[in-house]
Motif scaffolding. Structure first.
Motif, PDB file in Angstrom:
ATOM      1  N   MET A   1       0.838  -1.177   0.000  1.00 22.04           N
ATOM      2  CA  MET A   1       0.000   0.000   0.000  1.00 22.04           C
ATOM      3  C   MET A   1       0.882   1.238   0.000  1.00 22.04           C
ATOM      4  SD  MET A   1      -2.810   1.311   2.779  1.00 22.04           S
ATOM      5  CE  MET A   1      -4.119   0.351   2.119  1.00 22.04           C
ATOM      6  N   LYS A   2       0.471   2.242  -0.765  1.00 24.50           N
ATOM      7  CA  LYS A   2       1.197   3.506  -0.810  1.00 24.50           C
ATOM      8  C   LYS A   2       0.290   4.620  -0.310  1.00 24.50           C
ATOM      9  CE  LYS A   2       3.706   6.718  -3.703  1.00 24.50           C
ATOM     10  NZ  LYS A   2       4.152   7.101  -5.037  1.00 24.50           N
ATOM     11  N   VAL A   3       0.823   5.439   0.595  1.00 20.70           N
ATOM     12  CA  VAL A   3       0.092   6.578   1.144  1.00 20.70           C
ATOM     13  C   VAL A   3       0.818   7.846   0.740  1.00 20.70           C
ATOM     14  CG1 VAL A   3      -0.722   7.717   3.235  1.00 20.70           C
ATOM     15  CG2 VAL A   3      -0.737   5.210   3.094  1.00 20.70           C
ATOM     16  N   THR A   4       0.090   8.759   0.087  1.00 20.73           N
ATOM     17  CA  THR A   4       0.647  10.035  -0.355  1.00 20.73           C
ATOM     18  C   THR A   4      -0.096  11.163   0.335  1.00 20.73           C
ATOM     19  OG1 THR A   4       1.158   9.066  -2.512  1.00 20.73           O
ATOM     20  CG2 THR A   4       1.191  11.473  -2.356  1.00 20.73           C
ATOM     21  N   LEU A   5       0.649  12.029   0.991  1.00 16.56           N
ATOM     22  CA  LEU A   5       0.095  13.173   1.714  1.00 16.56           C
ATOM     23  C   LEU A   5       0.168  14.413   0.829  1.00 16.56           C
ATOM     24  CD1 LEU A   5      -0.786  14.675   4.321  1.00 16.56           C
ATOM     25  CD2 LEU A   5       1.605  14.683   4.994  1.00 16.56           C
ATOM     26  N   TYR A   6      -0.900  15.212   0.853  1.00 13.01           N
ATOM     27  CA  TYR A   6      -0.948  16.479   0.119  1.00 13.01           C
ATOM     28  C   TYR A   6      -1.261  17.592   1.101  1.00 13.01           C
ATOM     29  CZ  TYR A   6      -1.308  13.557  -4.008  1.00 13.01           C
ATOM     30  OH  TYR A   6      -1.055  12.626  -4.995  1.00 13.01           O
ATOM     31  N   MET A   7      -0.446  18.648   1.073  1.00 11.30           N
ATOM     32  CA  MET A   7      -0.696  19.820   1.919  1.00 11.30           C
ATOM     33  C   MET A   7      -0.302  21.069   1.146  1.00 11.30           C
ATOM     34  SD  MET A   7      -1.858  19.028   5.002  1.00 11.30           S
ATOM     35  CE  MET A   7      -1.507  20.386   6.069  1.00 11.30           C
ATOM     36  N   VAL A   8      -0.966  22.159   1.480  1.00 12.99           N
ATOM     37  CA  VAL A   8      -0.588  23.464   0.961  1.00 12.99           C
ATOM     38  C   VAL A   8      -0.316  24.352   2.166  1.00 12.99           C
ATOM     39  CG1 VAL A   8      -2.994  24.255   0.733  1.00 12.99           C
ATOM     40  CG2 VAL A   8      -1.196  25.362  -0.611  1.00 12.99           C
ATOM     41  N   SER A   9       0.720  25.175   2.051  1.00 10.73           N
ATOM     42  CA  SER A   9       1.167  25.985   3.178  1.00 10.73           C
ATOM     43  C   SER A   9       1.531  27.387   2.706  1.00 10.73           C
ATOM     44  CB  SER A   9       2.397  25.321   3.810  1.00 10.73           C
ATOM     45  OG  SER A   9       2.996  26.143   4.780  1.00 10.73           O
ATOM     46  N   SER A  10       1.443  28.319   3.635  1.00  9.31           N
ATOM     47  CA  SER A  10       1.982  29.652   3.375  1.00  9.31           C
ATOM     48  C   SER A  10       3.497  29.586   3.537  1.00  9.31           C
ATOM     49  CB  SER A  10       1.385  30.653   4.369  1.00  9.31           C
ATOM     50  OG  SER A  10       1.799  30.327   5.682  1.00  9.31           O
ATOM     51  N   MET A  11       4.178  30.656   3.186  1.00 12.12           N
ATOM     52  CA  MET A  11       5.634  30.689   3.337  1.00 12.12           C
ATOM     53  C   MET A  11       6.056  30.564   4.801  1.00 12.12           C
ATOM     54  SD  MET A  11       6.488  33.697   0.545  1.00 12.12           S
ATOM     55  CE  MET A  11       7.952  34.172   1.404  1.00 12.12           C
ATOM     56  N   ASP A  12       5.191  30.994   5.714  1.00 15.11           N
ATOM     57  CA  ASP A  12       5.529  30.906   7.132  1.00 15.11           C
ATOM     58  C   ASP A  12       4.948  29.660   7.801  1.00 15.11           C
ATOM     59  OD1 ASP A  12       3.014  32.082   6.814  1.00 15.11           O
ATOM     60  OD2 ASP A  12       3.285  33.554   8.401  1.00 15.11           O
ATOM     61  N   GLY A  13       4.609  28.643   6.990  1.00 14.65           N
ATOM     62  CA  GLY A  13       4.256  27.333   7.526  1.00 14.65           C
ATOM     63  C   GLY A  13       2.831  27.159   8.009  1.00 14.65           C
ATOM     64  N   ILE A  14       1.943  28.064   7.644  1.00 12.39           N
ATOM     65  CA  ILE A  14       0.546  27.974   8.070  1.00 12.39           C
ATOM     66  C   ILE A  14      -0.244  27.161   7.034  1.00 12.39           C
ATOM     67  CG2 ILE A  14      -1.544  29.274   8.652  1.00 12.39           C
ATOM     68  CD1 ILE A  14       0.886  29.679  10.585  1.00 12.39           C
ATOM     69  N   VAL A  15      -0.950  26.117   7.503  1.00 13.05           N
ATOM     70  CA  VAL A  15      -1.739  25.279   6.600  1.00 13.05           C
ATOM     71  C   VAL A  15      -3.236  25.540   6.723  1.00 13.05           C
ATOM     72  CG1 VAL A  15       0.012  23.474   6.495  1.00 13.05           C
ATOM     73  CG2 VAL A  15      -1.844  23.300   8.181  1.00 13.05           C
ATOM     74  N   ALA A  16      -3.643  26.242   7.761  1.00 11.83           N
ATOM     75  CA  ALA A  16      -5.058  26.592   7.932  1.00 11.83           C
ATOM     76  C   ALA A  16      -5.135  27.849   8.784  1.00 11.83           C
ATOM     77  CB  ALA A  16      -5.828  25.459   8.585  1.00 11.83           C
ATOM     78  N   LEU A  17      -6.095  28.680   8.467  1.00 10.42           N
ATOM     79  CA  LEU A  17      -6.276  29.913   9.230  1.00 10.42           C
ATOM     80  C   LEU A  17      -7.044  29.651  10.516  1.00 10.42           C
ATOM     81  CD1 LEU A  17      -7.103  32.211   6.213  1.00 10.42           C
ATOM     82  CD2 LEU A  17      -4.965  32.101   7.500  1.00 10.42           C
TER      83      LEU A  17
END
Length: 168
Positions: A1-17
């Motif tokens: 099984m392969k697990v791939t994580l997807y995230m988007v971040s600001s330049m200062d490491g914030i992924v959610a407000l």
């Protein structure tokens, strides 16, 4: 099984407000296009309960501490589960799924990362500073080594897509 994580971040490491804020408030159309094209390479999705509101066309497994509370929302494509990340992956694999997209928030992602269950990690860095918000690990301690396997500039503004594989 392969697990791939997807995230988007600001330049200062914030992924959610915040817990009710939509990531698309600052993520780019190019990141969204990349994500949607990559999602087609997976056969199922794992999300946390807070990330489950984002609609995907694949079968999805939503992690919650009390799946019985959400049974009314379950359907042919959505299953609510609880357990450790290894138990969750066992249940997903038992249903025949092999290529999983992990789309959780910081708590879900950190749990899988801590147990070394993520094989590949796509991290998009958007050229924006937010100053305050939720970080990738949600403030939880985490130490996992990765190897950069690719970098791509997604647009003229400077959105960067980083592709990492877990160091073995």
């Amino acid at each position: 099984m392969k697990v791939t994580l997807y995230m988007v971040s600001s330049m200062d490491g914030i992924v959610a407000l915040g817990p009710d804020e939509d990531i698309h408030a600052y993520s780019s159309a190019e990141d969204r296009a990349f994500f949607l094209s990559r999602l087609k390479t997976h056969d199922a999705v794992i999300t946390g309960r807070m990330s489950a509101r984002h609609k995907v066309s694949l079968p999805r497994f939503v992690l919650t501490k009390s799946p019985e509370r959400y049974a009314q929302y379950a359907d042919a494509r959505t299953t609510y589960l609880c357990g450790s990340p290894a138990e969750i992956l066992g249940a997903v694999e038992a249903r025949g799924f092999k290529n999983i997209a992990l789309l959780g928030g910081p708590s879900t992602n950190t749990a899988f990362l801590k147990e070394n269950l993520v094989d590949e990690f796509f991290l998009t860095i958007e050229p924006v500073l937010l100053g305050k918000g939720i970080t990738l690990s949600g403030g939880n301690p985490l130490f996992v080594r990765w190897v950069l396997s690719g970098v791509r500039r997604l647009n003229e503004k400077g959105t960067l897509l980083l592709d990492y594989v877990r160091q073995r």
